[in-house]
Design a protein around this motif. Structure first.
Motif, short mmCIF file in Angstrom:
data_model
loop_
_atom_site.label_atom_id
_atom_site.label_comp_id
_atom_site.label_asym_id
_atom_site.label_seq_id
_atom_site.Cartn_x
_atom_site.Cartn_y
_atom_site.Cartn_z
N ILE A 163 0.93 -1.26 0.18
CA ILE A 163 -0.05 -0.14 -0.02
C ILE A 163 1.14 1.26 0.08
O ILE A 163 1.56 1.81 1.13
CB ILE A 163 -1.02 -0.07 1.18
CG1 ILE A 163 -1.57 -1.33 1.42
CG2 ILE A 163 -1.92 1.06 1.27
CD1 ILE A 163 -2.49 -1.36 2.79
N PRO A 164 1.17 1.91 -1.15
CA PRO A 164 1.74 3.13 -1.25
C PRO A 164 1.02 4.22 -0.57
O PRO A 164 -0.09 4.58 -0.69
CB PRO A 164 2.20 3.29 -2.68
CG PRO A 164 1.19 2.56 -3.33
CD PRO A 164 0.44 1.49 -2.40
N VAL A 165 1.65 5.10 0.20
CA VAL A 165 0.91 6.35 0.83
C VAL A 165 1.96 7.49 0.68
O VAL A 165 3.06 7.30 0.69
CB VAL A 165 0.43 5.89 2.24
CG1 VAL A 165 -0.58 4.91 2.29
CG2 VAL A 165 1.59 5.60 3.07
N ALA A 166 1.57 8.50 0.84
CA ALA A 166 2.34 9.81 1.00
C ALA A 166 1.72 10.57 2.20
O ALA A 166 0.32 10.52 2.40
CB ALA A 166 2.00 10.70 -0.28
N PHE A 167 2.60 11.34 2.91
CA PHE A 167 2.07 12.11 3.68
C PHE A 167 3.00 13.29 4.04
O PHE A 167 3.91 13.58 3.46
CB PHE A 167 2.20 11.30 5.30
CG PHE A 167 3.53 10.70 5.83
CD1 PHE A 167 4.15 11.72 6.66
CD2 PHE A 167 4.11 9.77 5.15
CE1 PHE A 167 5.58 11.11 6.99
CE2 PHE A 167 5.43 9.75 5.49
CZ PHE A 167 6.33 10.38 6.44
N SER A 168 2.24 14.29 4.70
CA SER A 168 2.85 15.70 4.95
C SER A 168 2.45 16.19 6.45
O SER A 168 1.40 15.51 6.80
CB SER A 168 2.39 16.68 3.76
OG SER A 168 0.90 16.77 3.61
N LEU A 169 3.15 17.09 6.88
CA LEU A 169 2.76 17.62 8.24
C LEU A 169 2.77 19.25 8.32
O LEU A 169 3.51 19.82 7.28
CB LEU A 169 3.54 17.14 9.40
CG LEU A 169 4.76 17.54 9.22
CD1 LEU A 169 5.43 17.43 10.84
CD2 LEU A 169 5.77 16.41 8.42
N GLU A 170 1.86 19.76 8.74
CA GLU A 170 2.05 21.32 9.02
C GLU A 170 1.34 21.64 10.24
O GLU A 170 0.83 20.94 11.00
CB GLU A 170 1.20 21.86 7.95
CG GLU A 170 -0.37 21.54 7.93
CD GLU A 170 -1.22 22.28 6.83
OE1 GLU A 170 -2.40 22.66 7.02
OE2 GLU A 170 -0.83 22.25 5.77
N GLU A 171 2.11 23.00 10.60
CA GLU A 171 1.43 23.35 11.95
C GLU A 171 0.05 23.80 11.90
O GLU A 171 -0.66 24.22 11.08
CB GLU A 171 2.20 24.74 12.16
CG GLU A 171 2.28 25.46 13.73
CD GLU A 171 2.95 26.42 13.97
OE1 GLU A 171 2.94 27.26 15.10
OE2 GLU A 171 3.86 26.75 13.35
N ARG A 172 -0.54 23.33 13.13
CA ARG A 172 -1.90 23.57 13.28
C ARG A 172 -2.28 25.04 13.48
O ARG A 172 -1.63 25.78 14.25
CB ARG A 172 -2.50 22.72 14.38
CG ARG A 172 -2.78 21.49 14.03
CD ARG A 172 -3.29 20.65 15.53
NE ARG A 172 -4.78 21.39 15.70
CZ ARG A 172 -5.61 21.04 17.11
NH1 ARG A 172 -4.57 20.12 17.67
NH2 ARG A 172 -6.39 21.54 17.14
#
Length: 260
Positions: A202-211
């Motif tokens: 299962i290929p996935v991409a993820f990112s994060l940012e400040e709330r």
């Protein structure tokens, strides 16, 4: 906003009510997927009896999940990451209660209350010589562990390398239960993580940012992040997942699958 890509090539999960893959698939689809009166106990024949006796039920669940993704001719993971928000907090509470009444402390309970104890037993039981990390990052724990896996893989030369991630937690015990804002179904989850796009999985991409919405809000009990992430992986019609932690928002999305 940077985006990171990984492939989940295999998984195994455990709870006292569910341990078979078909039960978890039914659970992900909203069905019971396990009888309420079921009481599964993880069998750990590869762990010697002395070490098994020292493990808590949660520790047994974590090692069982990890063990399902080892052996059978598959390459050894280049590293293992054990991730738990609270770890063996039940042992810590017991030690504090003993201290309060001036009772002698159990050396075994003391040594197994530290956050890397289960990883240490895993290394002994499975004769693991590759690096083992222990991560606790509050509500970010699941995502932080997968980011750590990505980071370790990104600096390695091998395209086919995999890292084993093991997530485990129990509800908080008394007198801490009022601080537990997560509903747990999954007691332990193990996944094999790769960067290779050619690996079947299962290929996935993820990112994060400040709330941005950091204003004070009343605490709300919600499904544990481990449970949300496993449902995201298993539900065919779910392509995105958003996990909000104290100061960060993690956004996940599934990518097109590549057959091996």
């Amino acid at each position: 906003m940077d985006s990171f890509q990984i492939t989940i090539s295999d998984w195994a999960a455990f709870s006292p009510c569910r341990m078979q893959r078909e039960e978890w698939l039914a659970w992900a689809d909203g069905n019971e997927g396990g009888a309420a009166d079921t009481a599964y106990k993880p069998d750990l024949p590869w762990v010697n009896a002395m070490l098994r006796r020292r493990l808590s039920p949660m520790g047994r669940a974590a090692l069982w999940a990890a063990g399902q993704l080892l052996g059978e001719g598959r390459p050894e993971p280049v590293a293992t990451i054990f991730a738990s928000r609270h770890g063996e907090v039940g042992r810590t509470v017991k030690l504090l209660r003993d201290l309060a009444v001036h009772a002698p402390l159990s050396p075994a309970s003391f040594s197994l209350s530290v956050h890397n104890a289960i990883g240490g037993i895993h290394s002994i039981a499975n004769k693991v010589f590759s690096p083992i990390s222990a991560i606790s990052a509050g509500p970010d724990t699941v995502c932080a562990a997968l980011l750590e896996a990505y980071t370790q893989l990104a600096v390695r030369p091998g395209d086919e390398d995999e890292i084993l991630c093991v997530f485990y937690d129990d509800p908080l015990p008394e007198p801490l239960e009022r601080f537990d804002l997560e509903q747990h179904d999954v007691q332990a989850l193990a996944v094999r993580v790769s960067l290779a796009k050619s690996v079947e999985g299962i290929p996935v991409a993820f990112s994060l940012e400040e709330r941005q919405d950091l204003q004070e809000q009343a605490p709300v009990k919600k499904l544990a992040c481990t449970d949300q992430f496993l449902r995201f992986l298993l539900q065919e019609d779910t392509s995105t997942l958003e996990l909000s932690a104290d100061r960060r928002t993690w956004r996940w999305r599934k990518l097109a699958r590549t057959s091996a």
